[in-house]
Design a protein around this motif. Sequence first.
Motif, mmCIF file in Angstrom:
data_model
loop_
_atom_site.group_PDB
_atom_site.id
_atom_site.type_symbol
_atom_site.label_atom_id
_atom_site.label_comp_id
_atom_site.label_asym_id
_atom_site.label_seq_id
_atom_site.Cartn_x
_atom_site.Cartn_y
_atom_site.Cartn_z
ATOM 1 N N LEU A 184 0.765 -1.183 0.130
ATOM 2 C CA LEU A 184 -0.014 0.028 0.146
ATOM 3 C C LEU A 184 0.688 1.208 -0.068
ATOM 4 O O LEU A 184 0.550 2.402 -0.170
ATOM 5 C CB LEU A 184 -0.856 -0.182 1.031
ATOM 6 N N GLY A 185 2.106 0.959 0.275
ATOM 7 C CA GLY A 185 2.900 2.249 0.233
ATOM 8 C C GLY A 185 3.306 2.844 1.770
ATOM 9 O O GLY A 185 4.076 3.867 1.970
ATOM 10 N N ALA A 186 3.062 1.890 2.749
ATOM 11 C CA ALA A 186 3.512 2.655 4.033
ATOM 12 C C ALA A 186 4.575 1.647 4.664
ATOM 13 O O ALA A 186 4.992 0.637 4.110
ATOM 14 C CB ALA A 186 2.205 2.067 4.792
ATOM 15 N N VAL A 187 5.224 2.349 5.793
ATOM 16 C CA VAL A 187 6.400 1.852 6.458
ATOM 17 C C VAL A 187 5.626 0.869 7.795
ATOM 18 O O VAL A 187 5.143 1.499 8.322
ATOM 19 C CB VAL A 187 7.305 2.705 6.859
ATOM 20 N N PRO A 188 5.684 -0.372 7.502
ATOM 21 C CA PRO A 188 5.234 -1.073 8.594
ATOM 22 C C PRO A 188 5.788 -1.348 9.852
ATOM 23 O O PRO A 188 7.245 -1.228 9.895
ATOM 24 C CB PRO A 188 4.968 -2.651 7.913
ATOM 25 N N VAL A 189 5.204 -1.096 11.023
ATOM 26 C CA VAL A 189 5.770 -1.196 12.404
ATOM 27 C C VAL A 189 4.677 -2.270 13.049
ATOM 28 O O VAL A 189 3.506 -2.234 13.021
ATOM 29 C CB VAL A 189 5.703 -0.012 13.118
ATOM 30 N N ALA A 190 5.514 -3.087 14.025
ATOM 31 C CA ALA A 190 4.674 -3.966 14.875
ATOM 32 C C ALA A 190 3.856 -3.303 16.055
ATOM 33 O O ALA A 190 4.516 -2.504 16.668
ATOM 34 C CB ALA A 190 5.506 -5.159 14.939
ATOM 35 N N TYR A 191 2.776 -3.910 16.418
ATOM 36 C CA TYR A 191 2.264 -3.438 17.691
ATOM 37 C C TYR A 191 3.006 -3.942 18.734
ATOM 38 O O TYR A 191 4.031 -4.631 18.814
ATOM 39 C CB TYR A 191 0.773 -4.154 17.775
ATOM 40 N N GLY A 192 2.612 -3.407 20.090
ATOM 41 C CA GLY A 192 3.209 -4.080 21.175
ATOM 42 C C GLY A 192 4.187 -3.152 21.895
ATOM 43 O O GLY A 192 4.434 -2.137 21.613
ATOM 44 N N PRO A 193 4.538 -3.633 23.250
ATOM 45 C CA PRO A 193 5.768 -2.888 23.975
ATOM 46 C C PRO A 193 6.760 -2.639 23.220
ATOM 47 O O PRO A 193 7.134 -3.327 22.286
ATOM 48 C CB PRO A 193 6.175 -4.053 24.835
ATOM 49 N N GLY A 194 7.275 -1.527 23.617
ATOM 50 C CA GLY A 194 8.456 -0.714 22.714
ATOM 51 C C GLY A 194 7.887 -0.084 21.387
ATOM 52 O O GLY A 194 8.639 0.262 20.567
ATOM 53 N N LEU A 195 6.765 0.083 21.179
ATOM 54 C CA LEU A 195 6.101 0.914 19.923
ATOM 55 C C LEU A 195 6.691 2.226 19.934
ATOM 56 O O LEU A 195 7.157 2.650 18.548
ATOM 57 C CB LEU A 195 4.729 0.844 20.106
ATOM 58 N N VAL A 196 6.811 2.988 20.779
ATOM 59 C CA VAL A 196 7.432 4.350 20.775
ATOM 60 C C VAL A 196 8.782 4.183 20.080
ATOM 61 O O VAL A 196 9.014 5.039 19.404
ATOM 62 C CB VAL A 196 7.216 5.012 22.199
ATOM 63 N N GLU A 197 9.674 3.528 20.861
ATOM 64 C CA GLU A 197 10.985 3.241 20.534
ATOM 65 C C GLU A 197 11.094 3.173 18.715
ATOM 66 O O GLU A 197 11.976 3.384 18.065
ATOM 67 C CB GLU A 197 11.687 2.299 21.167
ATOM 68 N N ARG A 198 10.281 2.037 18.199
ATOM 69 C CA ARG A 198 10.105 1.734 16.987
ATOM 70 C C ARG A 198 9.881 2.735 16.097
ATOM 71 O O ARG A 198 10.177 2.885 14.893
ATOM 72 C CB ARG A 198 9.422 0.421 16.821
#
Length: 303
Positions: A184-198
């Motif tokens: 779709l054109g997005a940069v994916p990031v996983a849910y869960g602990p450490g989300l802000v850092e990712r």
Amino acid sequence: MKAAALSSFGPPEVLRAVELDEPHAQAGQVRVQVKVAGVQPFDCGVREGRFPRALVGDFPIVPGNEFAGTIDQVGAGVTRFSVGDAVLGFSTLGGYAEWVVVPYDQVAPKLADMPWKIAGGFSGAAQGARNALNQMRVTIGDVVLINGASGGLGTIAVQLAKAMGASTVIGTASEANHDYLRFLGAVPVAYGPGLVERLRAIAPNGVDAALGFEVDGLRAALAIAHDPERVVTMVFSDEIAALGIRDWTGVRSAEGLTEMLAYHEKGQISVHIRAEYTLDHAAEAQRDVGSGHSRGKVVINIS
């Protein structure tokens, strides 16, 4: 007519196929013979009894707030549409049925080459994404965060943000949906602990605007957003209210729907249908939508 209706609130199995009186168009209304109805999280909330009775009315309650079909009755004073017109539209309730009656300004002409299943699942997510991104004031060069980016609304929001000129769109989703987000054109990031850092690793200078649907994602968005006024949600709870996010102000309209159809016609947004159900299996359709970690839209084939 045949419909999927509630006689009580509760789990998906309270939604059952029934026979109801056929509705008729009154002045200012059109009746649509429904071919496909979309299934939205809002519909699941209706089934669960999460909305005031003043909104949902008395039993039997027919969910369904987006649909596509053919106009077969036109009420007095309606000149914009004629019997036989193929349309898609929106309502608060009533979509899970062979016929739905709505004011004429709640439908728009279906694109000739748009498949019925796409048309039936288009209105809700498309208008929701449009209203959210307008409230977020997305513009050229923005870095935008979409939480829950692989769902029906998230799928459209990612593509619309790119079409509106966002330089980077970050999407959170379960890892099984990361390739889909890249497509779709997005940069994916996983849910869960450490989300802000990712998120900070991808956007070290923060994000300009964000859309979210649950507390943890919205809390992370607020932690990296330049302007909390541009963090928007369409789902409210006491926990979300405590974050200080302002109330949702989106309004659906035929004009907004037509605008989103233009994006689709130009190939800038598309709808992924992940599952189709029959009216007899509307309960399974809602169970699917409520399962979480979804990819795209669920629809019900009426005819």
